[in-house]
Design a protein around this motif. Sequence first.
Motif, PDB file in Angstrom:
ATOM      1  N   ILE A   1       6.169   0.828  -0.141  1.00 51.64           N
ATOM      2  CA  ILE A   1       5.976  -0.363  -0.981  1.00 51.64           C
ATOM      3  C   ILE A   1       6.942  -0.270  -2.149  1.00 51.64           C
ATOM      4  CG2 ILE A   1       4.379  -1.634  -2.455  1.00 51.64           C
ATOM      5  CD1 ILE A   1       2.085  -0.578  -0.756  1.00 51.64           C
ATOM      6  N   CYS A   2       7.802  -1.255  -2.254  1.00 48.95           N
ATOM      7  CA  CYS A   2       8.787  -1.263  -3.330  1.00 48.95           C
ATOM      8  C   CYS A   2       8.076  -1.257  -4.680  1.00 48.95           C
ATOM      9  CB  CYS A   2       9.670  -2.506  -3.208  1.00 48.95           C
ATOM     10  SG  CYS A   2      10.952  -2.630  -4.472  1.00 48.95           S
ATOM     11  N   THR A   3       8.559  -0.424  -5.574  1.00 52.89           N
ATOM     12  CA  THR A   3       7.888  -0.289  -6.873  1.00 52.89           C
ATOM     13  C   THR A   3       8.263  -1.408  -7.838  1.00 52.89           C
ATOM     14  OG1 THR A   3       9.623   1.206  -7.696  1.00 52.89           O
ATOM     15  CG2 THR A   3       7.708   2.216  -6.634  1.00 52.89           C
ATOM     16  N   HIS A   4       9.058  -2.358  -7.386  1.00 53.52           N
ATOM     17  CA  HIS A   4       9.338  -3.522  -8.228  1.00 53.52           C
ATOM     18  C   HIS A   4       8.173  -4.502  -8.130  1.00 53.52           C
ATOM     19  CE1 HIS A   4      11.704  -7.431  -9.036  1.00 53.52           C
ATOM     20  NE2 HIS A   4      11.345  -6.902 -10.197  1.00 53.52           N
ATOM     21  N   LEU A   5       8.098  -5.230  -7.046  1.00 48.56           N
ATOM     22  CA  LEU A   5       7.032  -6.224  -6.908  1.00 48.56           C
ATOM     23  C   LEU A   5       6.304  -6.133  -5.572  1.00 48.56           C
ATOM     24  CD1 LEU A   5       8.675  -9.353  -8.586  1.00 48.56           C
ATOM     25  CD2 LEU A   5       6.889  -7.876  -9.523  1.00 48.56           C
ATOM     26  N   GLY A   6       6.471  -5.017  -4.879  1.00 55.92           N
ATOM     27  CA  GLY A   6       5.592  -4.764  -3.750  1.00 55.92           C
ATOM     28  C   GLY A   6       6.052  -5.173  -2.368  1.00 55.92           C
ATOM     29  N   CYS A   7       7.296  -5.537  -2.201  1.00 59.07           N
ATOM     30  CA  CYS A   7       7.785  -5.799  -0.840  1.00 59.07           C
ATOM     31  C   CYS A   7       7.876  -4.484  -0.064  1.00 59.07           C
ATOM     32  CB  CYS A   7       9.170  -6.438  -0.885  1.00 59.07           C
ATOM     33  SG  CYS A   7       9.187  -8.131  -1.518  1.00 59.07           S
ATOM     34  N   VAL A   8       7.997  -4.607   1.247  1.00 58.56           N
ATOM     35  CA  VAL A   8       8.220  -3.425   2.078  1.00 58.56           C
ATOM     36  C   VAL A   8       9.724  -3.273   2.274  1.00 58.56           C
ATOM     37  CG1 VAL A   8       7.822  -2.366   4.324  1.00 58.56           C
ATOM     38  CG2 VAL A   8       6.018  -3.741   3.254  1.00 58.56           C
TER      39      VAL A   8
ATOM     40  N   PHE B   1      16.456  -0.297   1.571  1.00 59.65           N
ATOM     41  CA  PHE B   1      16.953  -1.432   0.796  1.00 59.65           C
ATOM     42  C   PHE B   1      15.876  -2.503   0.788  1.00 59.65           C
ATOM     43  CE2 PHE B   1      19.260  -5.536   0.535  1.00 59.65           C
ATOM     44  CZ  PHE B   1      19.786  -5.362  -0.742  1.00 59.65           C
ATOM     45  N   CYS B   2      15.488  -2.908  -0.400  1.00 54.60           N
ATOM     46  CA  CYS B   2      14.477  -3.952  -0.518  1.00 54.60           C
ATOM     47  C   CYS B   2      15.186  -5.300  -0.625  1.00 54.60           C
ATOM     48  CB  CYS B   2      13.583  -3.709  -1.741  1.00 54.60           C
ATOM     49  SG  CYS B   2      12.233  -4.910  -1.829  1.00 54.60           S
ATOM     50  N   VAL B   3      15.004  -6.107   0.383  1.00 55.24           N
ATOM     51  CA  VAL B   3      15.738  -7.370   0.436  1.00 55.24           C
ATOM     52  C   VAL B   3      15.186  -8.400  -0.545  1.00 55.24           C
ATOM     53  CG1 VAL B   3      16.398  -7.011   2.845  1.00 55.24           C
ATOM     54  CG2 VAL B   3      14.300  -8.276   2.319  1.00 55.24           C
ATOM     55  N   CYS B   4      14.024  -8.148  -1.101  1.00 51.77           N
ATOM     56  CA  CYS B   4      13.441  -9.150  -1.999  1.00 51.77           C
ATOM     57  C   CYS B   4      14.298  -9.360  -3.240  1.00 51.77           C
ATOM     58  CB  CYS B   4      12.020  -8.743  -2.383  1.00 51.77           C
ATOM     59  SG  CYS B   4      10.865  -8.907  -0.998  1.00 51.77           S
ATOM     60  N   HIS B   5      14.650  -8.269  -3.916  1.00 52.02           N
ATOM     61  CA  HIS B   5      15.461  -8.401  -5.130  1.00 52.02           C
ATOM     62  C   HIS B   5      16.545  -7.329  -5.211  1.00 52.02           C
ATOM     63  CE1 HIS B   5      11.224  -9.687  -5.928  1.00 52.02           C
ATOM     64  NE2 HIS B   5      11.844 -10.798  -6.262  1.00 52.02           N
ATOM     65  N   GLY B   6      16.782  -6.646  -4.131  1.00 52.61           N
ATOM     66  CA  GLY B   6      17.933  -5.753  -4.083  1.00 52.61           C
ATOM     67  C   GLY B   6      17.731  -4.333  -4.566  1.00 52.61           C
ATOM     68  N   SER B   7      16.526  -3.851  -4.582  1.00 58.22           N
ATOM     69  CA  SER B   7      16.356  -2.449  -4.984  1.00 58.22           C
ATOM     70  C   SER B   7      16.845  -1.508  -3.886  1.00 58.22           C
ATOM     71  CB  SER B   7      14.884  -2.153  -5.319  1.00 58.22           C
ATOM     72  OG  SER B   7      14.547  -2.739  -6.551  1.00 58.22           O
ATOM     73  N   ILE B   8      17.416  -0.418  -4.334  1.00 58.08           N
ATOM     74  CA  ILE B   8      18.033   0.552  -3.430  1.00 58.08           C
ATOM     75  C   ILE B   8      17.344   1.905  -3.604  1.00 58.08           C
ATOM     76  CG2 ILE B   8      20.176   1.820  -2.961  1.00 58.08           C
ATOM     77  CD1 ILE B   8      21.638  -0.705  -4.138  1.00 58.08           C
TER      78      ILE B   8
HETATM   79  S1  FES Z   1      10.025  -6.176  -4.623  1.00 54.88           S
HETATM   80 FE1  FES Z   1      11.603  -4.817  -4.027  1.00 54.88          FE
HETATM   81  S2  FES Z   1      13.242  -5.344  -5.305  1.00 54.88           S
HETATM   82 FE2  FES Z   1      11.669  -6.676  -5.930  1.00 54.88          FE
END
Ligand code: FES
Length: 194
Positions: free
Chosen positions: A131-138, A155-162
């Motif tokens: 679970i991405c620690t930004h806003l919770g995408c996988v 790579f989190c495609v929601c907002h680009g976290s790496i």
């Molecule tokens: S939820 Fe993953 S970058 Fe925003």
Amino acid sequence: MNATVEDIEGDVSRRDFIYLATGAFAAVGGAVALWPFIDQMNPDASTMSLSTIEVDISPVLAGQAITVLWRGMPIFVRNLTPEEIGKAKAVDVADLKDPVARLLGSTAELPASAANITKPGKENWLIAVGICTHLGCVPKGQSPGDPRGPYGGYFCVCHGSIYDTLGRVRGGPAPRNLDIPPYEFTGEAKIKLG
Ligand code: FES
């Protein structure tokens, strides 16, 4: 399209998951006590995973990954290649955006080194909450052909976290490394989550 934490279980069960229904089973006693409780409290939780599961990870060869469902969360299980392990260990923790190993349920602030993120003698196994620690995408990176970002991890495609191969955030808006769930090896290639 953004997914929230609430969306994750549904999303992953449909698309992003290999849910090892036959390979994961409750620890003795846990299932008997837990399932009636869940059923009474929330009928929709009948699809929830058990609080403690064991997973046979022997089919996961070097370079492969699977995702299992644990407590409603996707758990990334990845067998790192020797090259990936070497690169991960060569990283100077002081250079990381988040230099702390995020051990779920623990207040310990250990350095985010390979030694603290993995288990002794099992450095090739990354076990992390997907679970991405930004806003919770996988984050992507578990399936063949997924984008893995410049560090070969996730790579989190929601907002680009790496994230790198140990789930350490290396870029984008995510503030923290991926959480490491409580787990232990109960066999050469078998883990108990929870
Ligand atoms: S939820 Fe993953 S970058 Fe925003």
